[in-house]
Design a protein around this motif. Structure first.
Motif, PDB file in Angstrom:
ATOM      1  N   LYS A 186       0.871  -1.331   0.064  1.00  8.69           N
ATOM      2  CA  LYS A 186       0.116  -0.268   0.144  1.00  8.69           C
ATOM      3  C   LYS A 186       0.837   1.233   0.051  1.00  8.69           C
ATOM      4  CE  LYS A 186      -3.969  -1.647   2.368  1.00  8.69           C
ATOM      5  NZ  LYS A 186      -4.673  -1.254   3.988  1.00  8.69           N
ATOM      6  N   VAL A 187       0.419   2.193  -0.830  1.00  8.57           N
ATOM      7  CA  VAL A 187       1.502   3.381  -1.041  1.00  8.57           C
ATOM      8  C   VAL A 187       0.576   4.691  -0.639  1.00  8.57           C
ATOM      9  CG1 VAL A 187       2.720   4.997  -2.447  1.00  8.57           C
ATOM     10  CG2 VAL A 187       3.077   2.489  -2.716  1.00  8.57           C
ATOM     11  N   LEU A 188       1.213   5.447   0.498  1.00 12.59           N
ATOM     12  CA  LEU A 188       0.683   6.556   0.959  1.00 12.59           C
ATOM     13  C   LEU A 188       0.997   7.574   0.537  1.00 12.59           C
ATOM     14  CD1 LEU A 188      -0.066   5.806   4.664  1.00 12.59           C
ATOM     15  CD2 LEU A 188      -1.590   6.067   2.830  1.00 12.59           C
ATOM     16  N   LEU A 189       0.553   8.839  -0.124  1.00 11.60           N
ATOM     17  CA  LEU A 189       1.166   9.906  -0.727  1.00 11.60           C
ATOM     18  C   LEU A 189       0.737  11.036   0.265  1.00 11.60           C
ATOM     19  CD1 LEU A 189       2.435  10.624  -3.318  1.00 11.60           C
ATOM     20  CD2 LEU A 189       0.338  11.249  -4.282  1.00 11.60           C
ATOM     21  N   SER A 190       1.741  12.077   0.351  1.00  9.13           N
ATOM     22  CA  SER A 190       1.202  13.126   1.336  1.00  9.13           C
ATOM     23  C   SER A 190       1.887  14.314   0.740  1.00  9.13           C
ATOM     24  CB  SER A 190       1.856  12.965   2.814  1.00  9.13           C
ATOM     25  OG  SER A 190       3.346  12.934   2.734  1.00  9.13           O
ATOM     26  N   ASP A 191       1.129  15.455   0.978  1.00  8.92           N
ATOM     27  CA  ASP A 191       1.481  16.644   0.146  1.00  8.92           C
ATOM     28  C   ASP A 191       1.589  17.656   1.473  1.00  8.92           C
ATOM     29  OD1 ASP A 191       1.679  19.029  -1.582  1.00  8.92           O
ATOM     30  OD2 ASP A 191      -0.416  19.420  -0.906  1.00  8.92           O
TER      31      ASP A 191
END
Ligand SMILES: Nc1nc2c(ncn2[C@@H]2O[C@H](COP(=O)(O)OP(=O)(O)OP(=O)(O)O)[C@@H](O)[C@H]2O)c(=O)[nH]1
Ligand SMILES: [Mg+2]
Length: 407
Positions: free
Chosen positions: A222-227
């Motif tokens: 699972k890949v989480l992306l954060s800004d």
């Protein structure tokens, strides 16, 4: 963009309009006023003629210089750091961002108090009193600021603890953090990839907090992306320090997606980003460079950049109306593929045997790895799994002796 032009963008972000730019070329600055006599006259004229409300100075000013200038020019005077602090204060929406900017402002002010009050003592003259009014006032203000700093810090600690709990909860995921110079298009790309509906604006520091979303529901890992908040040259040190908990998503990332405005000042922006990353102890995290806004540059420049940065990805997140959906899908797929490819190259495949009586472990196995194959034998289930080393380590720990590695 020159530093002075960037200051104009900062002024615009602050909600102001730029009446003009004045450049001083001097090898030595005036200790009391920063500007020389001739320049001061020129600035005064400009203020009068254009009804200027504030003077922004690109260089750092001492508190005394600011004070002298404000008195002389009869308008507000801010240096670059103060302008950036002010924008952050204006744009802070979440309680965490507000706490952080409060802390940064107090820490910025604390060492500058002495410079601000000295004149009071001098004006009263040394008539015997061992401590002047100014000095007493400084002591009071200092105490006030120190109390504020302590309060901000303890409140931020609580927020950090909360973040830590969230981090543990999602520790089976990989974290990709979008970083880069302010206004490069990080939030635009985040929105395209995760449909987050984040605020996108053509102004510096539109984003001040971190948002994290799942990149793809079914991908394993699972890949989480954060800004998160953008960087800028000469970012005030107090800000980097105060925003440490927001920037934790950068420090904890497994991969950094560095967004670069292809139409901007690339070398300087790369340099600034490298400096901030070093400051955050994040310099060793792998980086995938993404050049954005290629719609704004000529085909020749694009070719040159592609030659210079053969590993980088080139995109335009701003998509016109023609074939819009199709183009978004292509660009999003391109980025997603690169991100997943990066992790794919770092994944390992193993085969394990699981006793039927341990079937309750299946949920963990599916959560932490990709199951490529299952073979049901009398001795148990033989499963071929692919996962990142960290997750395999955890499964190994969970499953004990039933874990056999193939390669
Ligand atoms: N021409 C063009 N403009 C773009 C592109 N991507 C983003 N923009 C514009 O650039 C501006 C900044 O975009 P944001 O996504 O807010 O940038 P950011 O990096 O998140 O900026 P901050 O949060 O302020 O640091 C907006 O006006 C966007 O519409 C692009 O590919 N081409
Ligand atoms: Mg943003």
């Amino acid at each position: 963009m020159s530093s002075l032009e960037e200051l104009s963008s900062l002024a615009y972000s602050l909600g102001g309009e730029v009446a003009g730019q004045i450049i001083q070329a001097r090898t030595q600055i005036h200790p009391a006023y920063f500007f020389g006599k001739g320049k001061l006259a020129e600035i005064k004229d400009k203020i009068r003629n254009d009804e200027v409300d504030a003077v922004l100075v690109d260089n750092p000013l001492s508190p005394k210089q600011t004070q002298n200038l404000e008195k002389l020019l009869e308008c507000e005077v801010l240096d670059r750091t103060q302008v950036i602090l002010e924008i952050f204060a204006q744009n802070a929406r979440t309680s965490e961002a507000k706490l952080q900017i409060g802390l940064a402002q107090s820490e910025y002010l604390l060492p500058r108090l002495a410079g601000l009050w000295k004149h009071l003592d001098r004006e009263r003259g040394g008539i015997g009193a061992s401590r002047g009014t100014g000095e007493k006032q400084i002591e009071k203000d200092r105490q006030f600021l120190r109390q504020r700093i302590t309060r901000f810090k303890s409140q931020l600690k609580r927020v950090e603890k909360e973040r830590h709990t969230q981090k543990q909860r999602r520790s089976n995921c990989l974290l990709v953090s979008l970083i880069g110079y302010t206004n490069a298009g990080k939030s635009t790309i985040m929105n395209a990839l995760t449909d987050s509906g984040l605020l996108v604006e053509d102004r510096l520091f539109a984003t001040l907090d971190s948002t994290t979303r799942l990149l793809e529901e079914d991908s394993r890992p699972k890949v989480l992306l954060s800004d998160t908040v953008g960087f800028i040259s000469n970012l005030p040190h107090e800000l980097v320090a105060a925003f440490r908990s927001t920037l934790a998503t950068v420090k904890d990332a497994d991969l950094l997606l560095q967004i670069i405005d292809a139409s901007g000042n690339i070398d300087e922006h790369l340099q600034t980003t490298a400096e901030v990353l070093a400051d955050l102890d994040a310099a060793s995290i792998p980086i995938l460079k993404v050049f954005n806004k290629i719609d704004l540059i000529s085909p020749t420049r694009l070719l040159m950049l592609e030659k210079l940065y053969p590993e980088a990805i080139f995109v335009s997140a701003m998509i016109g109306e023609k074939n819009r959906q199709e183009k978004i899908t292509t660009f999003v797929e391109k980025l997603r593929k690169q991100i997943l490819l990066f992790f794919d190259e770092r994944m390992k495949t193993v085969t394990i045997r699981l006793d039927y009586q341990h079937s309750q472990q299946l949920a963990n196995i599916y959560e932490w790895s990709r199951v490529d194959n299952i073979d049901y034998q009398d001795e148990g289930m033989f499963m071929t799994l692919t996962a990142i080393p960290g997750n395999l380590e955890r499964l190994r720990h969970h499953l004990g002796s039933d874990f056999t590695e193939m390669r």
